[in-house]
Design a protein around this motif. Structure first.
Motif, mmCIF file in Angstrom:
data_model
loop_
_atom_site.group_PDB
_atom_site.id
_atom_site.type_symbol
_atom_site.label_atom_id
_atom_site.label_comp_id
_atom_site.label_asym_id
_atom_site.label_seq_id
_atom_site.Cartn_x
_atom_site.Cartn_y
_atom_site.Cartn_z
ATOM 1 N N SER A 1 13.056 -36.954 0.138
ATOM 2 C CA SER A 1 11.927 -36.170 0.633
ATOM 3 C C SER A 1 11.141 -36.970 1.652
ATOM 4 O O SER A 1 11.010 -38.198 1.544
ATOM 5 C CB SER A 1 11.023 -35.758 -0.527
ATOM 6 N N CYS A 2 10.585 -36.294 2.646
ATOM 7 C CA CYS A 2 9.874 -36.996 3.707
ATOM 8 C C CYS A 2 8.507 -37.505 3.263
ATOM 9 O O CYS A 2 7.868 -38.268 3.990
ATOM 10 C CB CYS A 2 9.734 -36.103 4.939
ATOM 11 N N CYS B 1 11.318 -42.715 2.267
ATOM 12 C CA CYS B 1 11.365 -42.272 3.659
ATOM 13 C C CYS B 1 10.571 -43.216 4.552
ATOM 14 O O CYS B 1 10.912 -43.417 5.725
ATOM 15 C CB CYS B 1 10.817 -40.851 3.765
ATOM 16 N N LYS C 1 11.477 -42.216 11.028
ATOM 17 C CA LYS C 1 11.539 -41.071 10.127
ATOM 18 C C LYS C 1 10.991 -39.812 10.790
ATOM 19 O O LYS C 1 10.106 -39.851 11.646
ATOM 20 C CB LYS C 1 10.763 -41.363 8.847
ATOM 21 N N GLU C 2 11.551 -38.692 10.375
ATOM 22 C CA GLU C 2 11.127 -37.375 10.827
ATOM 23 C C GLU C 2 11.063 -36.474 9.606
ATOM 24 O O GLU C 2 11.678 -36.764 8.579
ATOM 25 C CB GLU C 2 12.130 -36.828 11.853
ATOM 26 N N CYS C 3 10.342 -35.384 9.693
ATOM 27 C CA CYS C 3 10.212 -34.467 8.557
ATOM 28 C C CYS C 3 10.722 -33.089 8.961
ATOM 29 O O CYS C 3 10.214 -32.487 9.915
ATOM 30 C CB CYS C 3 8.762 -34.388 8.100
ATOM 31 N N LYS D 1 11.232 -30.341 4.370
ATOM 32 C CA LYS D 1 10.615 -31.567 3.878
ATOM 33 C C LYS D 1 11.653 -32.662 3.578
ATOM 34 O O LYS D 1 11.415 -33.544 2.763
ATOM 35 C CB LYS D 1 9.768 -31.299 2.622
ATOM 36 N N ARG D 2 12.784 -32.613 4.252
ATOM 37 C CA ARG D 2 13.772 -33.671 4.115
ATOM 38 C C ARG D 2 13.466 -34.801 5.092
ATOM 39 O O ARG D 2 12.975 -34.564 6.200
ATOM 40 C CB ARG D 2 15.179 -33.133 4.378
ATOM 41 N N CYS D 3 13.779 -36.021 4.679
ATOM 42 C CA CYS D 3 13.531 -37.204 5.506
ATOM 43 C C CYS D 3 14.623 -37.320 6.564
ATOM 44 O O CYS D 3 15.765 -37.667 6.262
ATOM 45 C CB CYS D 3 13.509 -38.452 4.626
ATOM 46 N N TYR E 1 16.107 -38.743 10.436
ATOM 47 C CA TYR E 1 16.078 -39.987 11.198
ATOM 48 C C TYR E 1 16.804 -39.812 12.516
ATOM 49 O O TYR E 1 17.674 -38.946 12.681
ATOM 50 C CB TYR E 1 16.733 -41.128 10.403
#
Length: 421
Positions: free
Chosen positions: A125-126, A131, A137-139, A143-145, A147
Protein backbone atom coordinates in the motif's frame (compact mmCIF):
# COMPACT_ATOMS: atom_id res chain seq x y z
CA UNK A 1 16.60 10.64 -11.19
CA UNK A 2 18.84 13.45 -9.97
CA UNK A 3 19.13 16.37 -12.39
CA UNK A 4 22.20 18.04 -10.82
CA UNK A 5 25.36 17.72 -13.03
CA UNK A 6 27.54 16.71 -10.06
CA UNK A 7 29.73 13.58 -10.02
CA UNK A 8 27.23 11.80 -7.78
CA UNK A 9 24.43 12.61 -10.20
CA UNK A 10 26.63 11.12 -12.89
CA UNK A 11 26.90 7.92 -10.87
CA UNK A 12 23.14 7.71 -10.64
CA UNK A 13 22.84 8.16 -14.39
CA UNK A 14 25.42 5.56 -15.48
CA UNK A 15 25.21 2.89 -12.76
CA UNK A 16 23.81 0.55 -15.41
CA UNK A 17 25.54 2.07 -18.45
CA UNK A 18 27.01 -1.28 -19.48
CA UNK A 19 25.47 -4.44 -18.05
CA UNK A 20 27.62 -7.48 -18.58
CA UNK A 21 28.09 -9.16 -15.27
CA UNK A 22 27.13 -11.48 -12.52
CA UNK A 23 25.21 -14.47 -11.52
CA UNK A 24 24.71 -17.50 -9.42
CA UNK A 25 24.49 -20.97 -7.90
CA UNK A 26 24.59 -21.00 -4.13
CA UNK A 27 26.39 -23.44 -1.83
CA UNK A 28 26.77 -23.49 1.94
CA UNK A 29 29.53 -21.52 3.62
CA UNK A 30 29.39 -21.29 7.42
CA UNK A 31 26.30 -19.25 8.35
CA UNK A 32 26.09 -17.54 4.99
CA UNK A 33 25.84 -18.91 1.50
CA UNK A 34 28.02 -18.91 -1.58
CA UNK A 35 26.87 -18.07 -5.08
CA UNK A 36 28.71 -19.37 -8.14
CA UNK A 37 28.66 -16.76 -10.88
CA UNK A 38 28.71 -17.26 -14.61
CA UNK A 39 29.40 -14.37 -16.88
CA UNK A 40 26.47 -12.27 -15.96
CA UNK A 41 7.77 -4.19 6.79
CA UNK A 42 9.35 -4.67 10.09
CA UNK A 43 13.02 -5.67 10.10
CA UNK A 44 13.58 -9.13 8.61
CA UNK A 45 13.96 -11.96 11.10
CA UNK A 46 14.04 -15.74 10.91
CA UNK A 47 10.25 -15.69 11.06
CA UNK A 48 10.46 -14.69 7.41
CA UNK A 49 12.14 -17.99 6.55
CA UNK A 50 10.14 -21.05 5.46
CA UNK A 51 11.95 -24.23 4.58
CA UNK A 52 11.32 -27.88 3.91
CA UNK A 53 15.00 -28.74 4.48
CA UNK A 54 16.29 -29.80 7.90
CA UNK A 55 19.76 -28.44 7.16
CA UNK A 56 21.23 -25.07 8.13
CA UNK A 57 18.74 -22.47 6.83
CA UNK A 58 21.50 -20.66 4.98
CA UNK A 59 22.73 -23.68 3.00
CA UNK A 60 21.34 -22.45 -0.29
CA UNK A 61 22.17 -22.22 -3.96
CA UNK A 62 20.56 -20.91 -7.13
CA UNK A 63 20.89 -22.26 -10.67
CA UNK A 64 22.96 -20.12 -13.07
CA UNK A 65 23.34 -19.63 -16.81
CA UNK A 66 25.31 -17.24 -18.97
CA UNK A 67 24.27 -15.44 -22.16
CA UNK A 68 26.45 -13.16 -24.33
CA UNK A 69 28.69 -12.26 -21.42
CA UNK A 70 25.82 -11.48 -19.04
CA UNK A 71 25.56 -13.22 -15.66
CA UNK A 72 22.00 -14.12 -14.75
CA UNK A 73 20.99 -15.15 -11.25
CA UNK A 74 18.05 -17.50 -11.23
CA UNK A 75 15.52 -17.07 -8.45
CA UNK A 76 12.17 -18.74 -7.91
CA UNK A 77 9.43 -16.23 -7.14
CA UNK A 78 5.93 -16.88 -5.86
CA UNK A 79 3.81 -19.90 -4.94
CA UNK A 80 3.94 -22.09 -6.92
CA UNK A 81 7.52 -20.95 -7.70
CA UNK A 82 8.32 -19.39 -11.08
CA UNK A 83 11.92 -19.20 -12.29
CA UNK A 84 13.19 -15.68 -12.94
CA UNK A 85 16.66 -14.74 -14.29
CA UNK A 86 17.93 -11.25 -13.45
CA UNK A 87 21.22 -9.37 -13.70
CA UNK A 88 22.93 -9.24 -10.29
CA UNK A 89 23.96 -5.62 -9.88
CA UNK A 90 25.87 -3.88 -7.09
CA UNK A 91 25.09 -0.53 -8.72
CA UNK A 92 21.37 -0.54 -7.93
CA UNK A 93 18.99 -1.51 -5.12
CA UNK A 94 15.62 -2.48 -6.51
CA UNK A 95 15.06 -6.14 -7.36
CA UNK A 96 12.39 -6.40 -10.03
CA UNK A 97 11.03 -8.64 -12.76
CA UNK A 98 8.65 -8.12 -15.68
CA UNK A 99 5.06 -8.90 -14.73
CA UNK A 100 1.81 -9.42 -16.59
CA UNK A 101 0.35 -7.27 -17.99
CA UNK A 102 3.47 -5.61 -19.44
CA UNK A 103 2.69 -2.67 -21.71
CA UNK A 104 5.39 -1.71 -24.21
CA UNK A 105 7.98 -3.98 -22.56
CA UNK A 106 11.11 -5.29 -24.24
CA UNK A 107 10.91 -8.80 -25.68
CA UNK A 108 11.58 -11.74 -23.35
CA UNK A 109 11.99 -15.41 -24.26
CA UNK A 110 10.60 -16.70 -20.97
CA UNK A 111 6.99 -16.07 -19.82
CA UNK A 112 6.36 -13.02 -17.68
CA UNK A 113 5.60 -13.44 -13.98
CA UNK A 114 1.84 -13.43 -13.37
CA UNK A 115 1.07 -12.19 -9.83
CA UNK A 116 -2.52 -13.41 -10.08
CA UNK A 117 -1.28 -17.01 -10.17
CA UNK A 118 0.74 -16.73 -6.94
CA UNK A 119 -0.92 -17.34 -3.57
CA UNK A 120 1.85 -15.49 -1.69
CA UNK A 121 1.89 -12.27 -3.75
CA UNK A 122 0.75 -9.07 -2.03
CA UNK A 123 0.85 -5.47 -3.24
CA UNK A 124 2.35 -2.85 -0.95
CA UNK A 125 0.00 0.00 0.00
CA UNK A 126 1.21 3.51 -0.77
CA UNK A 127 0.46 4.70 2.79
CA UNK A 128 2.77 2.23 4.56
CA UNK A 129 6.40 2.54 5.74
CA UNK A 130 7.40 -0.07 3.16
CA UNK A 131 6.43 2.28 0.35
CA UNK A 132 8.47 5.06 1.96
CA UNK A 133 11.63 2.99 1.36
CA UNK A 134 11.46 4.01 -2.32
CA UNK A 135 12.61 7.49 -3.34
CA UNK A 136 10.48 7.34 -6.49
CA UNK A 137 7.24 6.13 -4.92
CA UNK A 138 3.92 6.91 -6.55
CA UNK A 139 0.35 6.24 -5.43
CA UNK A 140 -2.11 4.60 -7.80
CA UNK A 141 -5.91 5.17 -7.67
CA UNK A 142 -6.08 1.77 -5.96
CA UNK A 143 -3.63 3.06 -3.31
CA UNK A 144 -0.90 0.71 -4.52
CA UNK A 145 2.74 1.74 -4.11
CA UNK A 146 4.01 2.46 -7.60
CA UNK A 147 7.56 3.22 -8.71
CA UNK A 148 9.63 4.48 -11.61
CA UNK A 149 13.26 3.29 -11.50
CA UNK A 150 15.60 4.65 -14.18
CA UNK A 151 19.01 3.45 -15.35
CA UNK A 152 21.46 4.70 -17.96
CA UNK A 153 20.83 4.54 -21.71
CA UNK A 154 17.16 5.38 -21.02
CA UNK A 155 16.48 1.98 -19.45
CA UNK A 156 13.46 2.28 -17.15
CA UNK A 157 11.22 -0.04 -15.15
CA UNK A 158 7.78 1.11 -14.00
CA UNK A 159 5.44 -0.94 -11.86
CA UNK A 160 4.23 -1.60 -8.32
CA UNK A 161 6.14 -2.54 -5.20
CA UNK A 162 5.08 -5.90 -3.81
CA UNK A 163 6.06 -8.63 -1.37
CA UNK A 164 6.64 -12.22 -2.43
CA UNK A 165 8.20 -15.50 -1.43
CA UNK A 166 11.65 -16.02 -2.93
CA UNK A 167 12.81 -19.64 -3.08
CA UNK A 168 16.42 -20.77 -3.23
CA UNK A 169 17.71 -24.36 -3.11
CA UNK A 170 19.72 -26.18 -0.46
CA UNK A 171 22.78 -28.34 -1.16
CA UNK A 172 20.49 -31.37 -0.92
CA UNK A 173 18.16 -29.86 -3.55
CA UNK A 174 15.49 -29.02 -1.00
CA UNK A 175 13.69 -25.65 -1.22
CA UNK A 176 14.53 -22.77 1.11
CA UNK A 177 11.90 -20.03 0.93
CA UNK A 178 12.16 -16.45 2.17
CA UNK A 179 8.83 -14.77 2.89
CA UNK A 180 7.89 -11.15 2.41
CA UNK A 181 10.77 -10.08 0.17
CA UNK A 182 10.18 -6.64 -1.36
CA UNK A 183 10.46 -6.51 -5.15
CA UNK A 184 9.23 -4.52 -8.09
CA UNK A 185 6.54 -6.04 -10.29
CA UNK A 186 7.40 -4.23 -13.52
CA UNK A 187 4.52 -3.50 -15.91
CA UNK A 188 6.37 -1.13 -18.29
CA UNK A 189 10.05 -1.95 -18.79
CA UNK A 190 12.09 -0.49 -21.62
CA UNK A 191 15.70 0.11 -22.61
CA UNK A 192 18.90 -1.84 -23.15
CA UNK A 193 17.91 -5.28 -21.88
CA UNK A 194 18.27 -8.47 -23.92
CA UNK A 195 15.63 -11.18 -24.30
CA UNK A 196 17.21 -13.46 -21.66
CA UNK A 197 17.15 -10.84 -18.93
CA UNK A 198 13.94 -10.88 -16.90
CA UNK A 199 14.91 -8.07 -14.54
CA UNK A 200 17.55 -6.94 -12.06
CA UNK A 201 18.78 -8.35 -8.72
CA UNK A 202 19.73 -5.19 -6.80
CA UNK A 203 22.76 -5.70 -4.53
CA UNK A 204 23.44 -2.08 -3.56
CA UNK A 205 23.56 -0.62 -0.05
CA UNK A 206 20.04 0.82 0.15
CA UNK A 207 17.17 -0.43 2.34
CA UNK A 208 15.26 -2.21 -0.45
CA UNK A 209 18.25 -4.09 -1.90
CA UNK A 210 18.31 -7.87 -1.98
CA UNK A 211 21.48 -7.78 0.13
CA UNK A 212 19.89 -5.60 2.82
CA UNK A 213 16.91 -7.91 3.06
CA UNK A 214 18.98 -11.10 3.26
CA UNK A 215 21.61 -9.73 5.67
CA UNK A 216 19.72 -10.35 8.93
CA UNK A 217 19.12 -13.97 7.88
CA UNK A 218 22.72 -14.68 6.89
CA UNK A 219 24.79 -13.38 9.77
CA UNK A 220 25.58 -9.85 8.64
CA UNK A 221 25.56 -7.20 5.92
CA UNK A 222 28.57 -8.42 3.99
CA UNK A 223 29.38 -10.33 0.83
CA UNK A 224 32.35 -11.19 -1.37
CA UNK A 225 32.83 -11.98 -5.04
CA UNK A 226 35.45 -13.69 -7.18
CA UNK A 227 34.83 -13.02 -10.88
CA UNK A 228 36.46 -15.06 -13.64
CA UNK A 229 38.09 -12.97 -16.41
CA UNK A 230 36.02 -11.95 -19.40
CA UNK A 231 35.51 -14.69 -22.04
CA UNK A 232 36.57 -17.48 -19.67
CA UNK A 233 35.02 -20.83 -20.64
CA UNK A 234 31.34 -20.55 -19.69
CA UNK A 235 31.63 -23.86 -17.81
CA UNK A 236 33.92 -22.19 -15.29
CA UNK A 237 31.94 -20.32 -12.67
CA UNK A 238 32.56 -17.19 -10.69
CA UNK A 239 31.63 -17.03 -7.02
CA UNK A 240 29.55 -14.73 -4.82
CA UNK A 241 29.29 -15.35 -1.04
CA UNK A 242 26.86 -13.71 1.38
CA UNK A 243 26.81 -13.20 5.14
CA UNK A 244 28.95 -14.75 7.83
CA UNK A 245 31.90 -16.59 6.32
CA UNK A 246 32.17 -14.31 3.29
CA UNK A 247 34.98 -12.24 4.81
CA UNK A 248 38.14 -11.85 2.73
CA UNK A 249 41.00 -13.02 4.93
CA UNK A 250 44.59 -14.32 4.70
CA UNK A 251 47.89 -13.31 3.20
CA UNK A 252 47.87 -10.60 0.56
CA UNK A 253 44.63 -8.90 1.61
CA UNK A 254 44.51 -5.10 1.29
CA UNK A 255 41.64 -2.91 2.45
CA UNK A 256 40.24 0.50 1.53
CA UNK A 257 37.52 2.41 3.40
CA UNK A 258 34.05 2.93 1.98
CA UNK A 259 33.08 6.58 1.74
CA UNK A 260 29.53 7.57 2.70
CA UNK A 261 27.51 9.07 -0.12
CA UNK A 262 27.16 12.85 0.30
CA UNK A 263 23.67 12.66 -1.17
CA UNK A 264 20.49 10.85 -0.13
CA UNK A 265 21.37 8.05 -2.55
CA UNK A 266 22.69 5.28 -0.26
CA UNK A 267 23.18 2.76 -3.08
CA UNK A 268 26.77 3.16 -4.32
CA UNK A 269 29.93 1.57 -2.96
CA UNK A 270 32.22 4.61 -3.04
CA UNK A 271 36.00 4.47 -2.50
CA UNK A 272 38.89 6.86 -3.09
CA UNK A 273 41.33 6.43 -6.00
CA UNK A 274 44.53 8.44 -5.46
CA UNK A 275 46.23 7.58 -8.75
CA UNK A 276 47.33 4.90 -11.21
CA UNK A 277 50.84 3.61 -11.95
CA UNK A 278 51.65 2.38 -15.48
CA UNK A 279 54.64 0.12 -14.82
CA UNK A 280 56.99 2.67 -13.19
CA UNK A 281 55.17 5.91 -14.11
CA UNK A 282 52.80 7.31 -11.49
CA UNK A 283 49.75 9.27 -12.68
CA UNK A 284 47.97 11.20 -9.92
CA UNK A 285 44.18 11.21 -10.09
CA UNK A 286 44.34 14.99 -10.52
CA UNK A 287 47.29 17.04 -11.75
CA UNK A 288 46.39 19.83 -9.32
CA UNK A 289 44.21 20.29 -6.28
CA UNK A 290 42.90 17.87 -3.68
CA UNK A 291 41.50 14.47 -4.64
CA UNK A 292 37.87 14.19 -3.53
CA UNK A 293 37.02 11.34 -1.18
CA UNK A 294 34.72 8.74 -2.72
CA UNK A 295 35.67 9.61 -6.30
CA UNK A 296 35.13 6.05 -7.63
CA UNK A 297 32.16 3.69 -7.44
CA UNK A 298 32.83 -0.07 -7.46
CA UNK A 299 30.13 -1.48 -9.73
CA UNK A 300 29.86 -5.09 -10.87
CA UNK A 301 27.11 -4.09 -13.32
CA UNK A 302 29.46 -1.91 -15.39
CA UNK A 303 32.13 -3.80 -17.38
CA UNK A 304 34.71 -1.09 -18.23
CA UNK A 305 36.44 1.14 -15.74
CA UNK A 306 35.44 4.77 -16.35
CA UNK A 307 37.88 7.60 -15.63
CA UNK A 308 37.75 11.41 -15.91
CA UNK A 309 38.93 12.67 -19.28
CA UNK A 310 42.25 14.08 -18.10
CA UNK A 311 43.35 10.96 -16.22
CA UNK A 312 42.16 8.73 -19.07
CA UNK A 313 44.16 10.67 -21.68
CA UNK A 314 47.33 10.50 -19.57
CA UNK A 315 46.80 6.77 -18.98
CA UNK A 316 46.27 5.97 -22.67
CA UNK A 317 49.43 7.87 -23.64
CA UNK A 318 51.51 5.83 -21.19
CA UNK A 319 49.96 2.51 -22.25
CA UNK A 320 50.64 3.23 -25.94
CA UNK A 321 54.34 3.74 -25.16
CA UNK A 322 54.53 0.26 -23.67
CA UNK A 323 52.68 -1.75 -26.34
CA UNK A 324 54.82 -2.58 -29.38
CA UNK A 325 51.87 -2.88 -31.80
CA UNK A 326 50.23 -0.01 -33.64
CA UNK A 327 46.76 0.89 -32.35
CA UNK A 328 43.74 0.79 -34.67
CA UNK A 329 42.98 4.28 -35.95
CA UNK A 330 40.75 3.72 -38.98
CA UNK A 331 37.65 2.06 -37.50
CA UNK A 332 34.91 4.61 -36.61
CA UNK A 333 32.85 1.89 -34.91
CA UNK A 334 35.47 1.67 -32.16
CA UNK A 335 35.11 5.34 -31.26
CA UNK A 336 38.02 6.63 -29.19
CA UNK A 337 38.82 3.24 -27.65
CA UNK A 338 42.44 2.10 -27.61
CA UNK A 339 42.32 -1.14 -29.65
CA UNK A 340 44.74 -3.50 -31.39
CA UNK A 341 44.53 -6.23 -34.02
CA UNK A 342 45.44 -9.41 -32.11
CA UNK A 343 43.86 -12.60 -30.83
CA UNK A 344 45.76 -12.56 -27.55
CA UNK A 345 46.48 -10.05 -24.81
CA UNK A 346 49.36 -7.81 -25.88
CA UNK A 347 52.67 -7.80 -24.09
CA UNK A 348 51.54 -4.64 -22.38
CA UNK A 349 52.11 -3.02 -19.01
CA UNK A 350 50.65 -3.84 -15.63
CA UNK A 351 48.53 -1.11 -14.07
CA UNK A 352 48.43 -0.43 -10.34
CA UNK A 353 45.31 1.30 -9.02
CA UNK A 354 46.21 3.14 -5.83
CA UNK A 355 43.09 3.20 -3.68
CA UNK A 356 43.37 4.71 -0.23
CA UNK A 357 45.34 2.06 1.71
CA UNK A 358 45.13 -0.55 -1.06
CA UNK A 359 47.27 -1.02 -4.20
CA UNK A 360 45.57 -3.24 -6.81
CA UNK A 361 47.79 -4.62 -9.59
CA UNK A 362 46.07 -5.43 -12.89
CA UNK A 363 47.67 -7.56 -15.60
CA UNK A 364 46.91 -7.43 -19.35
CA UNK A 365 44.24 -10.16 -19.00
CA UNK A 366 42.26 -7.76 -16.79
CA UNK A 367 43.13 -4.68 -18.85
CA UNK A 368 42.66 -5.70 -22.52
CA UNK A 369 39.30 -7.21 -23.49
CA UNK A 370 38.52 -9.24 -26.66
CA UNK A 371 35.65 -7.76 -28.66
CA UNK A 372 32.74 -10.17 -29.13
CA UNK A 373 31.53 -8.51 -32.33
CA UNK A 374 35.01 -7.99 -33.82
CA UNK A 375 37.04 -11.18 -33.89
CA UNK A 376 40.77 -10.54 -33.65
CA UNK A 377 40.39 -7.17 -31.95
CA UNK A 378 41.13 -6.37 -28.32
CA UNK A 379 40.51 -3.04 -26.61
CA UNK A 380 41.54 -1.34 -23.40
CA UNK A 381 38.80 -2.12 -20.86
CA UNK A 382 38.87 1.49 -19.68
CA UNK A 383 36.92 4.44 -21.03
CA UNK A 384 36.35 8.08 -20.14
CA UNK A 385 33.72 10.61 -19.07
CA UNK A 386 33.48 14.33 -18.42
CA UNK A 387 32.67 13.98 -14.71
CA UNK A 388 35.12 14.51 -11.87
CA UNK A 389 34.94 10.88 -10.74
CA UNK A 390 34.32 7.45 -12.23
CA UNK A 391 33.54 3.76 -11.90
CA UNK A 392 35.74 0.76 -11.17
CA UNK A 393 34.20 -1.78 -13.53
CA UNK A 394 34.01 -5.56 -13.46
CA UNK A 395 36.75 -6.17 -16.05
CA UNK A 396 39.22 -4.80 -13.49
CA UNK A 397 37.52 -6.72 -10.67
CA UNK A 398 38.22 -10.14 -12.20
CA UNK A 399 40.74 -12.49 -10.56
CA UNK A 400 40.39 -10.70 -7.24
CA UNK A 401 38.46 -11.92 -4.23
CA UNK A 402 36.68 -8.70 -3.26
CA UNK A 403 34.82 -8.34 0.03
CA UNK A 404 32.21 -5.68 0.80
CA UNK A 405 31.69 -5.33 4.56
CA UNK A 406 28.92 -2.83 5.30
CA UNK A 407 29.37 -3.25 9.04
CA UNK A 408 33.09 -2.34 9.05
CA UNK A 409 32.58 0.02 6.08
CA UNK A 410 35.52 -1.40 4.13
CA UNK A 411 36.23 -3.08 0.79
CA UNK A 412 38.93 -5.79 0.82
CA UNK A 413 40.92 -7.17 -2.12
CA UNK A 414 42.90 -10.40 -2.41
CA UNK A 415 44.56 -11.48 -5.69
CA UNK A 416 43.02 -14.85 -6.59
CA UNK A 417 42.78 -17.15 -9.58
CA UNK A 418 38.98 -17.13 -9.69
CA UNK A 419 38.93 -19.86 -12.37
CA UNK A 420 40.14 -22.33 -9.71
CA UNK A 421 36.89 -22.12 -7.75
Amino acid sequence: MVSSPSFYSFLAIISLLFHLFLISSITAKNDGFTVKLFRKASPFSRSHLMRSSKNNPNDAHAPVRGYIGHYLMELNIGTPPVKVSGIADTGSDLTWTSCEPCVGCYKQIEPLFNPLKSSTYSNVSCNTPLCDKLDTKECSPEKRCGYTYAYASSSVTKGVLAQETITLTSNTNEPISLNGILFGCGHNNTGGFNDHEMGIIGLGRGPVSFLSQLGPLLGGLKFSQCLVPFLTDIKISSKLSFGKGSEVLGQGVVTTPMVPSPTQDKTPYLVTLEGITVEDTYLPFKTSGTVAKGNMMIDSGTPPTILPNDLYDRLVNEVKKRVSMEPITNDPSLGNQLCYHTNTSPNGPNLTFHFEGANIVLTPIQIFIPQIEKVGVICLGITNNSAEGGIYGNFAQSNYLIGFDLEREVVSFKPTDCTKG
